[in-house]
Enzyme design. Sequence first.
Site, PDB file in Angstrom:
ATOM      1  N   GLU A  90       0.797  -1.225   0.000  1.00 22.39           N
ATOM      2  CA  GLU A  90       0.000   0.000   0.000  1.00 22.39           C
ATOM      3  C   GLU A  90       0.830   1.274   0.000  1.00 22.39           C
ATOM      4  O   GLU A  90       0.388   2.300  -0.493  1.00 22.39           O
ATOM      5  CB  GLU A  90      -0.933   0.011   1.223  1.00 22.39           C
ATOM      6  CG  GLU A  90      -1.984  -1.087   1.207  1.00 22.39           C
ATOM      7  CD  GLU A  90      -3.015  -0.897   0.110  1.00 22.39           C
ATOM      8  OE1 GLU A  90      -3.320   0.262  -0.216  1.00 22.39           O
ATOM      9  OE2 GLU A  90      -3.490  -1.904  -0.442  1.00 22.39           O
TER      10      GLU A  90
ATOM     11  N   SER B 285     -50.391 -19.983  41.061  1.00 20.06           N
ATOM     12  CA  SER B 285     -50.031 -20.801  42.226  1.00 20.06           C
ATOM     13  C   SER B 285     -48.564 -20.734  42.614  1.00 20.06           C
ATOM     14  O   SER B 285     -48.185 -21.308  43.635  1.00 20.06           O
ATOM     15  CB  SER B 285     -50.391 -22.263  41.966  1.00 20.06           C
ATOM     16  OG  SER B 285     -51.752 -22.346  41.634  1.00 20.06           O
TER      17      SER B 285
END
Lengths: 815, 190
Positions: free
Chosen positions: A222, A502
Amino acid sequence: MTTSKKKNTKKTQKKTSKKVIKKSVTKKKSVKKSTKKKSSKKSQSLFWKWFKRVFLFGLILGLIVLILLFLYTHHLYKTEVPKFEGRRWSVPAEFYAQPQELYVGAKASASGLETDLLDLGYKRSSRINAPGDFSRQSNVIKVYVREFQFWDGLQASKQLQITTRAGSVTELKNLQTGRNEAIFRLDPLSIGRLFPGDGEERIIVKLSEVPIELQQGIIAIEDRKFYEHFGIDLKGIVRALIADIKAGAMVQGASTLTQQMVRSYYFNNDKTIKRKVNEVLVTILLERKYEKEELLETYFNEIFMGQSGGRAIHGMGMASRHYFNKPLRELKPHESAVLITLLRGPSYYNPRRYPERVLKRRNLVLNIMHEQGAISEEQRDFAQLQPLTVSEKPPAGISDYGAYLDIVKQQLKRDYAEEDLNTVGLKIFTTLVPVTQKIAEASVKKGLEKIEKANNLKANSLQAAAIITSVDGAEIQALVGGREASFEGFNRALNAKRQIGSLMKPFVYLAAFETGNYSINSTLKDEPIEIVQKGKDEVWKPENYNKEFSGQMPLFSALARSKNVPTVHLGMEVGVEKVMQAAARSGLEKTPLAYPAMMLGSMSLAPIEVAQMYNTLANSGYRTPLRSVRAVLDEQGQPLQRFPLEVEEVFDNDSMTQLNSLLHLVTQKGTGRRLQSLMPNFPVAGKTGTSNDYRDAWFSGFSGDLSTVVWVGSDDNHNTGLTGSSGALPIWGDIMKQVAQIPFALTPNDNLDMLQFDFSTGYLMKDCTRGENDVLLPAKLTVHEQAEFIRCSLGQQVPTKDEDKGGFFDWLRGD
Amino acid sequence: MNKQKHLLLLSFLILFLLPACATSWPDPYEKPKPVVVSAPEPVFIPEPTPEPPVVETMALPDSRVGTATPIEIPAPTPVIEAEPELAAVVALRGQAQSSLSNGEPAMAAASIERALRIQAKNPILWLDLAEIRFAQQEFTQAENTAKKALAYAGNKRDINKQAWTVIANSRYARNDKDGGLRAEAEAARF
């Protein structure tokens, strides 16, 4: 002199604008007509006049431009450069699951360990040469464990040999020293990161963690002059320009690494002049401010490497995780070359989508890397022979554990500023057990499909939530917020407040035991009762599930069979307020209002609240606040805050032993007895819950090691026709039979005695052998109760009897 | 009505199968008349011993037995047993000990918590943690954690004694003199 002067002025004139030249020429013509001296003097003064004007104008203009440029550069320096500085430190928080503990006696199989290692990104290889490698030969696993910073210190990298037999570890040997290790943990699974809200993922790496081939390779491909230029490579630009002109198109870029980094930061790829100017200026500023190494490190962390769903992948660290599922430092040269390939367009060179294209380019990159001296010839030849080795799919992102991370974030918010969580690179160690989470998610999904089919319900009409906690540590090991775990949405485990039915009953019995006036076989009334509630016109007439009254029944079977009426009678005798206080002590934030109907669970709670309540029961009355975070480390690896294990005794041992033996009875002979076939020979305890009109089905219970709650219902709160036993219990059983390892057991208690009772009548039995209809329960009897019992002749049983009283066939029908 | 029929059938079957025992069985139709024995002593059954799931006492006289299906008897509620000693736990206790003597009680607590994740019901570990909490001057937590040790201690005398001692010291540290004395008296019992 004059002629030379003239020449000079001419030259100067030429340098000025065309307009000026023209004018001076006309002047010259007229001057020729008059005397030489006079005219030259005149023209000179005229020229100077103009020249001065133009020069001054140019000077001022230049100065203004310079000042503006300076101001603008300064503005950029003040606004943009600090962003990079900030960016270098802006690391999202990372979340980890519980690490897998290895020791002789630990429950683990070689195949299970292999799966865990693969999930952690360890690579199978014939020889373990580097951290991250492992091999398996039948029941022996050799693994080179990675170094990891835990909350209680750094665990160095080690080569281990783990031998397993019959589902547990039998030997744990350090291959470097040849000695046995007492205990060791694998590095934990990363389960997500919390971003600063910009949708970017990153794992910050130091330059030292970047493989040298990758560093040199990127410079070779690069920006060869990276260490020489000042941020802009002028020669490179010229070279690129020539190449472009020759080719007649844009073929070569000349952006330096710093420029690329700046561009990646701005992210948008518009090609306006302003952006280009900014890019160049900021690049030069950054180059002046930072060392090349710092810039390179920032580059490795900043550069855009692809898109995954809604997330942008930034930086090489994240890219390594995303494409290879392993830490950057473990990348081999051929894998580094793939990352370099990606720089030329992460979507064009998406290795999962275009493997051939990437392979071709990768080998080209490897050639250049070799030419520029980044790798040797052998390295290049070997690397070019390698396949792509990209992992099949990206590893878990935050969404995979979204529901679980909701509770983590909630608990962290109590203790940290949100911006700290967002900006500082915290490491958060959660209590998630990935295997348990997977099992719970699968059980919920599969279970709901089965239940819908079995009950002729519309497909996908049901929803569910589940929470699994460790009993003694009260650590949240798994949390399911809905039937589709991957779908981020409403988290029912935390936010769906539903009637608990319950599930409330145990607290009525607990409050009764606490008074000391009741024992496990006390006789409860089962006859019609009418209650006038404060502020309500209607008289409350509770009924049993089967709408019948049996007159009276023993306390233990009333709870086991989840009878409404005897429970209400008991609660009214004890006092509704005491019942609500008991419920609150188990871990509710507020004491529920003392309405009698609340004793049958008319209050709405979220599953996470129920999980806390039942965890306290599972803990024999010791309340430990549920926690999902074990420790938090800052970016330097220093512990920020520990969340220590806290306990508080909220129910006495005698009451709890009696209650838990009843919750165990529920799963043996009561409404939860389906568990006998789902989990045979594995004692558990729990309670079913069904709200009015079958809107909610619950099962909450525990083994010796885990406490789990499951809720099933519909999002629009309609009647599903399901009970706790038919709707929630099957999922609960399916989860627990896979994850629970220690069966339920009572804590030792010298104050109580194990006594034999007839299940239907509640009579104490003496000298009787065990029969189908009797139960052994821990009890502390009143003098009156001690007096009445059935005596068997030696070696005999008491027959089943007295079923008229209604019990036997009623409870077959369930809750 | 239906129920009655079932019962009738069932009781006939029982009576038929067990003619020898018939005399000592109460009438299944009548409400059971509890035998009232004027015994001041409670009738306790000693420690439950696990029994096989099939009723073995029904010594049946003839071949008709073959049709009888085995009945499942609920197992007695299990009670927590002592956990075996593990090298891992020994090592972690050692780590905790050295952290504590290095003046790092938080580290020591982390090691014990790690051990507790392996053996959650080991009373010795809870006692260790209680002592660490005491060293951290977390006196309420020290007492609570010591109580948790007691819950799992069973009849292990030394653990009972030490846990009560930690409780006593924690109470004194909180200026609860009476509470401290009571805990000390408990400790003296072991």
